[in-house]
Design a protein around this motif. Structure first.
Motif, PDB file in Angstrom:
ATOM      1  N   SER A   1       0.823  -1.201   0.000  1.00  0.00           N
ATOM      2  CA  SER A   1       0.000   0.000   0.000  1.00  0.00           C
ATOM      3  C   SER A   1       0.863   1.260   0.000  1.00  0.00           C
ATOM      4  O   SER A   1       0.625   2.200  -0.765  1.00  0.00           O
ATOM      5  CB  SER A   1      -0.929  -0.006   1.222  1.00  0.00           C
ATOM      6  OG  SER A   1      -1.749   1.144   1.238  1.00  0.00           O
ATOM      7  N   GLN A   2       1.867   1.280   0.858  1.00  0.00           N
ATOM      8  CA  GLN A   2       2.743   2.451   0.930  1.00  0.00           C
ATOM      9  C   GLN A   2       3.617   2.572  -0.312  1.00  0.00           C
ATOM     10  O   GLN A   2       4.138   3.661  -0.596  1.00  0.00           O
ATOM     11  CB  GLN A   2       3.610   2.373   2.181  1.00  0.00           C
ATOM     12  CG  GLN A   2       2.818   2.471   3.493  1.00  0.00           C
ATOM     13  CD  GLN A   2       1.932   3.703   3.543  1.00  0.00           C
ATOM     14  OE1 GLN A   2       0.712   3.632   3.389  1.00  0.00           O
ATOM     15  NE2 GLN A   2       2.529   4.857   3.734  1.00  0.00           N
ATOM     16  N   SER A   3       3.774   1.494  -1.050  1.00  0.00           N
ATOM     17  CA  SER A   3       4.545   1.523  -2.291  1.00  0.00           C
ATOM     18  C   SER A   3       3.708   1.970  -3.485  1.00  0.00           C
ATOM     19  O   SER A   3       4.216   2.072  -4.599  1.00  0.00           O
ATOM     20  CB  SER A   3       5.133   0.131  -2.581  1.00  0.00           C
ATOM     21  OG  SER A   3       6.007  -0.264  -1.549  1.00  0.00           O
TER      22      SER A   3
ATOM     23  N   PRO B   1      -2.840   5.805  -4.487  1.00  0.00           N
ATOM     24  CA  PRO B   1      -2.100   6.718  -3.610  1.00  0.00           C
ATOM     25  C   PRO B   1      -1.892   6.103  -2.231  1.00  0.00           C
ATOM     26  O   PRO B   1      -2.753   5.371  -1.733  1.00  0.00           O
ATOM     27  CB  PRO B   1      -3.010   7.947  -3.534  1.00  0.00           C
ATOM     28  CG  PRO B   1      -3.884   7.862  -4.742  1.00  0.00           C
ATOM     29  CD  PRO B   1      -4.081   6.405  -5.005  1.00  0.00           C
ATOM     30  N   ASP B   2      -0.734   6.393  -1.600  1.00  0.00           N
ATOM     31  CA  ASP B   2      -0.506   5.855  -0.260  1.00  0.00           C
ATOM     32  C   ASP B   2      -1.446   6.521   0.733  1.00  0.00           C
ATOM     33  O   ASP B   2      -2.095   7.529   0.443  1.00  0.00           O
ATOM     34  CB  ASP B   2       0.960   6.009   0.160  1.00  0.00           C
ATOM     35  CG  ASP B   2       1.411   7.456   0.254  1.00  0.00           C
ATOM     36  OD1 ASP B   2       0.712   8.263   0.890  1.00  0.00           O
ATOM     37  OD2 ASP B   2       2.467   7.787  -0.310  1.00  0.00           O
ATOM     38  N   ASN B   3      -1.521   5.948   1.927  1.00  0.00           N
ATOM     39  CA  ASN B   3      -2.499   6.412   2.913  1.00  0.00           C
ATOM     40  C   ASN B   3      -2.300   7.880   3.291  1.00  0.00           C
ATOM     41  O   ASN B   3      -3.264   8.614   3.499  1.00  0.00           O
ATOM     42  CB  ASN B   3      -2.419   5.538   4.174  1.00  0.00           C
ATOM     43  CG  ASN B   3      -2.901   4.129   3.924  1.00  0.00           C
ATOM     44  OD1 ASN B   3      -3.448   3.831   2.869  1.00  0.00           O
ATOM     45  ND2 ASN B   3      -2.688   3.240   4.881  1.00  0.00           N
ATOM     46  N   GLY B   4      -1.033   8.305   3.399  1.00  0.00           N
ATOM     47  CA  GLY B   4      -0.768   9.693   3.749  1.00  0.00           C
ATOM     48  C   GLY B   4      -1.281  10.663   2.698  1.00  0.00           C
ATOM     49  O   GLY B   4      -1.839  11.714   3.034  1.00  0.00           O
ATOM     50  N   THR B   5      -1.121  10.304   1.428  1.00  0.00           N
ATOM     51  CA  THR B   5      -1.593  11.163   0.341  1.00  0.00           C
ATOM     52  C   THR B   5      -3.111  11.290   0.368  1.00  0.00           C
ATOM     53  O   THR B   5      -3.659  12.393   0.221  1.00  0.00           O
ATOM     54  CB  THR B   5      -1.147  10.590  -1.018  1.00  0.00           C
ATOM     55  OG1 THR B   5       0.286  10.543  -1.051  1.00  0.00           O
ATOM     56  CG2 THR B   5      -1.647  11.452  -2.158  1.00  0.00           C
TER      57      THR B   5
ATOM     58  N   ALA C   1      -7.490  -9.784   9.346  1.00  0.00           N
ATOM     59  CA  ALA C   1      -7.875  -9.779   7.933  1.00  0.00           C
ATOM     60  C   ALA C   1      -8.519  -8.447   7.546  1.00  0.00           C
ATOM     61  O   ALA C   1      -8.209  -7.870   6.488  1.00  0.00           O
ATOM     62  CB  ALA C   1      -8.843 -10.930   7.657  1.00  0.00           C
ATOM     63  N   LEU C   2      -9.394  -7.943   8.397  1.00  0.00           N
ATOM     64  CA  LEU C   2     -10.059  -6.673   8.108  1.00  0.00           C
ATOM     65  C   LEU C   2      -9.067  -5.511   8.118  1.00  0.00           C
ATOM     66  O   LEU C   2      -9.181  -4.580   7.310  1.00  0.00           O
ATOM     67  CB  LEU C   2     -11.182  -6.434   9.119  1.00  0.00           C
ATOM     68  CG  LEU C   2     -12.393  -7.352   8.984  1.00  0.00           C
ATOM     69  CD1 LEU C   2     -13.320  -7.205  10.179  1.00  0.00           C
ATOM     70  CD2 LEU C   2     -13.148  -7.070   7.683  1.00  0.00           C
ATOM     71  N   THR C   3      -8.101  -5.558   9.024  1.00  0.00           N
ATOM     72  CA  THR C   3      -7.070  -4.514   9.051  1.00  0.00           C
ATOM     73  C   THR C   3      -6.298  -4.495   7.737  1.00  0.00           C
ATOM     74  O   THR C   3      -6.017  -3.431   7.175  1.00  0.00           O
ATOM     75  CB  THR C   3      -6.106  -4.744  10.222  1.00  0.00           C
ATOM     76  OG1 THR C   3      -6.827  -4.652  11.465  1.00  0.00           O
ATOM     77  CG2 THR C   3      -4.992  -3.704  10.229  1.00  0.00           C
ATOM     78  N   ALA C   4      -5.955  -5.679   7.241  1.00  0.00           N
ATOM     79  CA  ALA C   4      -5.232  -5.770   5.970  1.00  0.00           C
ATOM     80  C   ALA C   4      -6.086  -5.262   4.811  1.00  0.00           C
ATOM     81  O   ALA C   4      -5.605  -4.537   3.930  1.00  0.00           O
ATOM     82  CB  ALA C   4      -4.782  -7.200   5.720  1.00  0.00           C
ATOM     83  N   VAL C   5      -7.357  -5.623   4.797  1.00  0.00           N
ATOM     84  CA  VAL C   5      -8.256  -5.224   3.708  1.00  0.00           C
ATOM     85  C   VAL C   5      -8.468  -3.715   3.689  1.00  0.00           C
ATOM     86  O   VAL C   5      -8.609  -3.109   2.615  1.00  0.00           O
ATOM     87  CB  VAL C   5      -9.608  -5.958   3.859  1.00  0.00           C
ATOM     88  CG1 VAL C   5     -10.675  -5.339   2.964  1.00  0.00           C
ATOM     89  CG2 VAL C   5      -9.437  -7.432   3.526  1.00  0.00           C
ATOM     90  N   TRP C   6      -8.483  -3.086   4.864  1.00  0.00           N
ATOM     91  CA  TRP C   6      -8.753  -1.644   4.937  1.00  0.00           C
ATOM     92  C   TRP C   6      -7.753  -0.829   4.128  1.00  0.00           C
ATOM     93  O   TRP C   6      -8.117   0.165   3.497  1.00  0.00           O
ATOM     94  CB  TRP C   6      -8.725  -1.189   6.407  1.00  0.00           C
ATOM     95  CG  TRP C   6      -9.015   0.271   6.573  1.00  0.00           C
ATOM     96  CD1 TRP C   6     -10.229   0.860   6.723  1.00  0.00           C
ATOM     97  CD2 TRP C   6      -8.048   1.342   6.587  1.00  0.00           C
ATOM     98  NE1 TRP C   6     -10.087   2.216   6.841  1.00  0.00           N
ATOM     99  CE2 TRP C   6      -8.769   2.538   6.761  1.00  0.00           C
ATOM    100  CE3 TRP C   6      -6.663   1.397   6.482  1.00  0.00           C
ATOM    101  CZ2 TRP C   6      -8.131   3.779   6.826  1.00  0.00           C
ATOM    102  CZ3 TRP C   6      -6.024   2.628   6.549  1.00  0.00           C
ATOM    103  CH2 TRP C   6      -6.752   3.806   6.717  1.00  0.00           C
ATOM    104  N   MET C   7      -6.496  -1.232   4.109  1.00  0.00           N
ATOM    105  CA  MET C   7      -5.454  -0.411   3.485  1.00  0.00           C
ATOM    106  C   MET C   7      -5.671  -0.186   1.995  1.00  0.00           C
ATOM    107  O   MET C   7      -5.663   0.968   1.533  1.00  0.00           O
ATOM    108  CB  MET C   7      -4.085  -1.013   3.795  1.00  0.00           C
ATOM    109  CG  MET C   7      -3.724  -0.890   5.269  1.00  0.00           C
ATOM    110  SD  MET C   7      -2.128  -1.628   5.689  1.00  0.00           S
ATOM    111  CE  MET C   7      -2.648  -3.255   6.240  1.00  0.00           C
ATOM    112  N   PRO C   8      -5.874  -1.224   1.184  1.00  0.00           N
ATOM    113  CA  PRO C   8      -6.154  -0.947  -0.234  1.00  0.00           C
ATOM    114  C   PRO C   8      -7.481  -0.240  -0.461  1.00  0.00           C
ATOM    115  O   PRO C   8      -7.611   0.557  -1.401  1.00  0.00           O
ATOM    116  CB  PRO C   8      -6.144  -2.340  -0.875  1.00  0.00           C
ATOM    117  CG  PRO C   8      -6.314  -3.307   0.232  1.00  0.00           C
ATOM    118  CD  PRO C   8      -5.697  -2.660   1.431  1.00  0.00           C
ATOM    119  N   LEU C   9      -8.473  -0.484   0.388  1.00  0.00           N
ATOM    120  CA  LEU C   9      -9.743   0.213   0.250  1.00  0.00           C
ATOM    121  C   LEU C   9      -9.561   1.711   0.456  1.00  0.00           C
ATOM    122  O   LEU C   9     -10.141   2.535  -0.270  1.00  0.00           O
ATOM    123  CB  LEU C   9     -10.760  -0.331   1.260  1.00  0.00           C
ATOM    124  CG  LEU C   9     -11.248  -1.761   1.048  1.00  0.00           C
ATOM    125  CD1 LEU C   9     -12.187  -2.165   2.178  1.00  0.00           C
ATOM    126  CD2 LEU C   9     -11.925  -1.924  -0.305  1.00  0.00           C
TER     127      LEU C   9
END
Length: 243
Positions: free
Chosen positions: A19-21, A26-30, A86-94
């Motif tokens: 995700s950060q890559s 866009p990464d989470n910060g953006t 699993a939900l924590t992982a899924v949240w990032m690309p969403l």
């Protein structure tokens, strides 16, 4: 189920790195910078994810090996822990894709799973530190992060305006405080849970103290007051347990 806990624990840092890559957009910060709110924390606060992911992997490996495989409590919380990871992982690309409705469902789902698991461990006897510590930290951070996500989602949906966020933000602060204090009370002054939330609240104070958004000064003091209340409650609950 113990194996799923381990697999999803390993998935979180991997998905985070992707995700950060920019693998999902866009990464989470953006994405976060597009929606400045009165609840957002300073960027350094999100480094806590590194510690949470590391401890979650340690917990996942620990609970799947040795005598812990026969621990009834660890078996009972395994489905919730696996789902929370699993939900924590899924949240990032969403979040990278700006799918805020799904993000809210996912992050509050993860919070529910991990808070329940941390609550079960907090009520149990000692001897499960490698489960209690990671899940409590994860739940504590999500207890604040979920409301940060909700504030940004409200701005993205047009429910709030960037220059008129104070009243809805105060309502979200109140809801976050109520949840934090109630869960901490039920966990009898869970130091790890409170520490993660305090880390985030202090970062909100730092960010809002330098923000130009209308109402940022009030948000600074409100976040500081919630942090003080949570710290005082934790110390009081722990002192009462020792008495």
């Amino acid at each position: 189920m113990r194996v799923l806990v381990l697999l999803f624990a390993l998935a979180m840092p991997v998905v985070s790195w992707w995700s950060q890559s920019g693998a999902f957009g866009p990464d989470n910060g953006t994405v976060s910078d597009r929606y400045p709110t009165l609840l957002v924390a300073a960027g350094y606060a999100f480094s806590i994810w590194g510690l949470i992911f590391l401890l979650d992997v340690v917990y996942a490996a620990w609970q799947a090996t040795g005598r812990r495989r026969d621990d009834a409590l660890l078996g009972r919380i395994a489905p919730a822990a696996a789902a929370g990871f699993a939900l924590t992982a899924v949240w990032m690309p969403l979040f990278s894709q700006g799918l805020f409705w799904l993000c809210l469902l996912v992050i509050f789902g993860a919070l529910g799973c991990l808070a329940w698991a941390a609550l079960q461990l907090s009520r149990a006897e000692h001897g499960r530190t490698w489960a209690w510590l990671p899940l409590s930290l994860h739940a504590g951070w999500l207890s604040l992060a979920a409301f940060l996500n909700l504030a940004q989602s409200a701005l993205a949906f047009g429910w709030t305006q960037q220059d008129a966020q104070l009243v809805p933000s105060l309502l979200l602060f109140a809801a976050a405080a109520a949840l934090l204090l109630e869960l901490n009370r039920r966990m009898r002054g869970n130091f790890a849970y409170a520490a993660a939330a305090l880390w985030g609240l202090v970062a909100v104070v730092v960010e809002q103290s330098r923000s130009a958004l209308p109402g940022a000064g009030i948000a600074t003091w409100v976040a500081a007051a919630i942090a003080a209340l949570l710290a005082a409650q934790t110390l009081w609950l722990r002192a009462r347990r020792r008495a």
